[in-house]
Write a protein that holds these residues in place. Structure first.
Motif, PDB file in Angstrom:
ATOM      1  N   GLN A  30     -10.610   0.036  -4.615  1.00  0.00           N
ATOM      2  CA  GLN A  30     -11.533   0.960  -5.280  1.00  0.00           C
ATOM      3  C   GLN A  30     -12.933   0.951  -4.677  1.00  0.00           C
ATOM      4  OE1 GLN A  30     -10.071  -1.696  -6.724  1.00  0.00           O
ATOM      5  NE2 GLN A  30     -11.692  -2.999  -7.526  1.00  0.00           N
ATOM      6  N   ASP A  31     -13.275  -0.091  -3.941  1.00  0.00           N
ATOM      7  CA  ASP A  31     -14.589  -0.166  -3.296  1.00  0.00           C
ATOM      8  C   ASP A  31     -14.554   0.273  -1.841  1.00  0.00           C
ATOM      9  OD1 ASP A  31     -15.795  -1.225  -5.652  1.00  0.00           O
ATOM     10  OD2 ASP A  31     -14.980  -3.212  -5.137  1.00  0.00           O
ATOM     11  N   GLY A  32     -13.393   0.717  -1.384  1.00  0.00           N
ATOM     12  CA  GLY A  32     -13.262   1.167  -0.001  1.00  0.00           C
ATOM     13  C   GLY A  32     -12.933   0.066   0.987  1.00  0.00           C
ATOM     14  N   ASN A  33     -12.696  -1.153   0.497  1.00  0.00           N
ATOM     15  CA  ASN A  33     -12.350  -2.256   1.396  1.00  0.00           C
ATOM     16  C   ASN A  33     -10.955  -2.041   1.972  1.00  0.00           C
ATOM     17  OD1 ASN A  33     -14.755  -3.819   0.904  1.00  0.00           O
ATOM     18  ND2 ASN A  33     -13.889  -4.275  -1.100  1.00  0.00           N
ATOM     19  N   HIS A  34     -10.841  -2.215   3.269  1.00  0.00           N
ATOM     20  CA  HIS A  34      -9.574  -2.010   3.970  1.00  0.00           C
ATOM     21  C   HIS A  34      -8.686  -3.223   3.723  1.00  0.00           C
ATOM     22  CE1 HIS A  34      -7.590  -0.805   8.042  1.00  0.00           C
ATOM     23  NE2 HIS A  34      -6.838  -0.535   7.003  1.00  0.00           N
ATOM     24  N   LEU A  35      -7.539  -3.014   3.071  1.00  0.00           N
ATOM     25  CA  LEU A  35      -6.658  -4.114   2.702  1.00  0.00           C
ATOM     26  C   LEU A  35      -5.441  -4.241   3.609  1.00  0.00           C
ATOM     27  CD1 LEU A  35      -6.671  -3.545  -1.150  1.00  0.00           C
ATOM     28  CD2 LEU A  35      -8.153  -5.063   0.181  1.00  0.00           C
ATOM     29  N   VAL A  36      -4.768  -3.129   3.891  1.00  0.00           N
ATOM     30  CA  VAL A  36      -3.501  -3.173   4.625  1.00  0.00           C
ATOM     31  C   VAL A  36      -3.400  -1.984   5.577  1.00  0.00           C
ATOM     32  CG1 VAL A  36      -0.970  -3.160   4.416  1.00  0.00           C
ATOM     33  CG2 VAL A  36      -2.355  -4.256   2.640  1.00  0.00           C
ATOM     34  N   SER A  37      -2.840  -2.238   6.754  1.00  0.00           N
ATOM     35  CA  SER A  37      -2.420  -1.186   7.686  1.00  0.00           C
ATOM     36  C   SER A  37      -0.943  -1.416   7.944  1.00  0.00           C
ATOM     37  CB  SER A  37      -3.155  -1.278   9.021  1.00  0.00           C
ATOM     38  OG  SER A  37      -4.536  -1.092   8.851  1.00  0.00           O
ATOM     39  N   SER A  38      -0.163  -0.344   7.932  1.00  0.00           N
ATOM     40  CA  SER A  38       1.248  -0.498   8.280  1.00  0.00           C
ATOM     41  C   SER A  38       1.707   0.706   9.088  1.00  0.00           C
ATOM     42  CB  SER A  38       2.118  -0.677   7.032  1.00  0.00           C
ATOM     43  OG  SER A  38       2.201   0.519   6.304  1.00  0.00           O
TER      44      SER A  38
ATOM     45  N   VAL B  39      -0.059  -5.211   8.701  1.00  0.00           N
ATOM     46  CA  VAL B  39      -1.192  -6.103   8.929  1.00  0.00           C
ATOM     47  C   VAL B  39      -2.001  -6.158   7.636  1.00  0.00           C
ATOM     48  CG1 VAL B  39      -3.307  -6.499  10.253  1.00  0.00           C
ATOM     49  CG2 VAL B  39      -1.281  -5.540  11.383  1.00  0.00           C
ATOM     50  N   PHE B  40      -2.129  -7.357   7.072  1.00  0.00           N
ATOM     51  CA  PHE B  40      -2.937  -7.559   5.870  1.00  0.00           C
ATOM     52  C   PHE B  40      -4.338  -7.978   6.296  1.00  0.00           C
ATOM     53  CE2 PHE B  40       1.357  -7.926   4.376  1.00  0.00           C
ATOM     54  CZ  PHE B  40       1.317  -7.290   3.142  1.00  0.00           C
ATOM     55  N   HIS B  41      -5.326  -7.168   5.945  1.00  0.00           N
ATOM     56  CA  HIS B  41      -6.707  -7.465   6.303  1.00  0.00           C
ATOM     57  C   HIS B  41      -7.373  -8.316   5.228  1.00  0.00           C
ATOM     58  CE1 HIS B  41      -6.230  -4.514   9.474  1.00  0.00           C
ATOM     59  NE2 HIS B  41      -5.785  -3.656   8.573  1.00  0.00           N
ATOM     60  N   GLN B  42      -6.985  -8.085   3.977  1.00  0.00           N
ATOM     61  CA  GLN B  42      -7.491  -8.844   2.834  1.00  0.00           C
ATOM     62  C   GLN B  42      -6.379  -8.902   1.795  1.00  0.00           C
ATOM     63  OE1 GLN B  42     -11.375  -7.740   1.269  1.00  0.00           O
ATOM     64  NE2 GLN B  42     -11.826  -6.602   3.133  1.00  0.00           N
ATOM     65  N   PRO B  43      -6.417  -9.888   0.909  1.00  0.00           N
ATOM     66  CA  PRO B  43      -5.366  -9.966  -0.118  1.00  0.00           C
ATOM     67  C   PRO B  43      -5.473  -8.837  -1.141  1.00  0.00           C
ATOM     68  CG  PRO B  43      -6.794 -11.922  -0.166  1.00  0.00           C
ATOM     69  CD  PRO B  43      -7.344 -11.002   0.862  1.00  0.00           C
ATOM     70  N   ILE B  44      -4.319  -8.447  -1.671  1.00  0.00           N
ATOM     71  CA  ILE B  44      -4.264  -7.510  -2.788  1.00  0.00           C
ATOM     72  C   ILE B  44      -4.100  -8.351  -4.048  1.00  0.00           C
ATOM     73  CG2 ILE B  44      -2.914  -5.683  -3.876  1.00  0.00           C
ATOM     74  CD1 ILE B  44      -2.097  -4.791  -1.064  1.00  0.00           C
ATOM     75  N   VAL B  45      -4.942  -8.099  -5.033  1.00  0.00           N
ATOM     76  CA  VAL B  45      -4.866  -8.879  -6.275  1.00  0.00           C
ATOM     77  C   VAL B  45      -4.672  -7.939  -7.467  1.00  0.00           C
ATOM     78  CG1 VAL B  45      -6.229 -10.818  -5.392  1.00  0.00           C
ATOM     79  CG2 VAL B  45      -7.385  -8.929  -6.504  1.00  0.00           C
ATOM     80  N   ALA B  46      -4.089  -8.494  -8.531  1.00  0.00           N
ATOM     81  CA  ALA B  46      -3.826  -7.722  -9.743  1.00  0.00           C
ATOM     82  C   ALA B  46      -5.109  -7.082 -10.248  1.00  0.00           C
ATOM     83  CB  ALA B  46      -3.223  -8.623 -10.817  1.00  0.00           C
ATOM     84  N   GLY B  47      -5.002  -5.857 -10.701  1.00  0.00           N
ATOM     85  CA  GLY B  47      -6.141  -5.134 -11.254  1.00  0.00           C
ATOM     86  C   GLY B  47      -6.853  -4.225 -10.276  1.00  0.00           C
TER      87      GLY B  47
ATOM     88  N   LEU C 269      -7.484  -1.077  -7.911  1.00  0.00           N
ATOM     89  CA  LEU C 269      -7.067   0.318  -7.836  1.00  0.00           C
ATOM     90  C   LEU C 269      -6.880   0.618  -6.353  1.00  0.00           C
ATOM     91  CD1 LEU C 269      -6.602   3.018  -9.307  1.00  0.00           C
ATOM     92  CD2 LEU C 269      -9.021   3.505  -8.918  1.00  0.00           C
ATOM     93  N   LEU C 270      -5.638   0.915  -5.952  1.00  0.00           N
ATOM     94  CA  LEU C 270      -5.328   1.086  -4.537  1.00  0.00           C
ATOM     95  C   LEU C 270      -5.199   2.559  -4.170  1.00  0.00           C
ATOM     96  CD1 LEU C 270      -2.584  -1.656  -4.185  1.00  0.00           C
ATOM     97  CD2 LEU C 270      -5.048  -1.876  -3.812  1.00  0.00           C
ATOM     98  N   THR C 271      -5.714   2.892  -2.998  1.00  0.00           N
ATOM     99  CA  THR C 271      -5.578   4.234  -2.449  1.00  0.00           C
ATOM    100  C   THR C 271      -4.858   4.118  -1.113  1.00  0.00           C
ATOM    101  OG1 THR C 271      -7.624   4.946  -3.483  1.00  0.00           O
ATOM    102  CG2 THR C 271      -6.813   6.293  -1.678  1.00  0.00           C
ATOM    103  N   THR C 272      -3.835   4.948  -0.928  1.00  0.00           N
ATOM    104  CA  THR C 272      -3.065   4.940   0.314  1.00  0.00           C
ATOM    105  C   THR C 272      -3.188   6.292   0.998  1.00  0.00           C
ATOM    106  OG1 THR C 272      -1.448   3.418  -0.635  1.00  0.00           O
ATOM    107  CG2 THR C 272      -0.768   4.640   1.309  1.00  0.00           C
ATOM    108  N   HIS C 273      -3.483   6.260   2.270  1.00  0.00           N
ATOM    109  CA  HIS C 273      -3.484   7.461   3.102  1.00  0.00           C
ATOM    110  C   HIS C 273      -2.380   7.286   4.140  1.00  0.00           C
ATOM    111  CE1 HIS C 273      -7.208   9.443   1.730  1.00  0.00           C
ATOM    112  NE2 HIS C 273      -7.494   8.214   1.350  1.00  0.00           N
TER     113      HIS C 273
END
Length: 98
Positions: A60-68, A22-30, A32-36
């Protein structure tokens, strides 16, 4: 995870049977992604072991981007599964920044 938490599996005895993303927001170049990675569930049915893991990706700002969610199915080689599987899996699940 399979070396630390679940004994009795060889890599040839595990298959990925399902994945949901599930993509909550787009991932864009640049970014910094954190995965738990979380252990969501484990159950045995019809002689098979079903393991579900969940990945949560944030920027990097804590915005939720993806759940899988990934479902893995395996059959042990005859050894028993660690009775403390859930607690052990929680200690070896991965997280990090890429």
């Amino acid at each position: 995870m399979f070396e630390e938490a679940v004994i009795g599996y060889g890599m040839g005895q595990i298959v990925q049977s399902d994945q949901k993303v599930v993509f909550h927001q787009p991932i864009v170049a640049g970014m910094l992604l954190t995965t738990h990675v979380y252990f969501d569930s484990f159950r045995q049915t019809a002689g098979l072991d079903m393991i579900v893991t969940r990945n949560e990706i944030r920027d990097q700002d804590g915005n939720h981007l993806v759940s899988s969610w990934t479902t893995l199915v395996g059959r042990t080689t005859g050894e028993e599964i660690n009775p403390d599987f859930e607690d052990t899996a929680a200690k070896v699940m991965m997280y990090g920044t890429a």
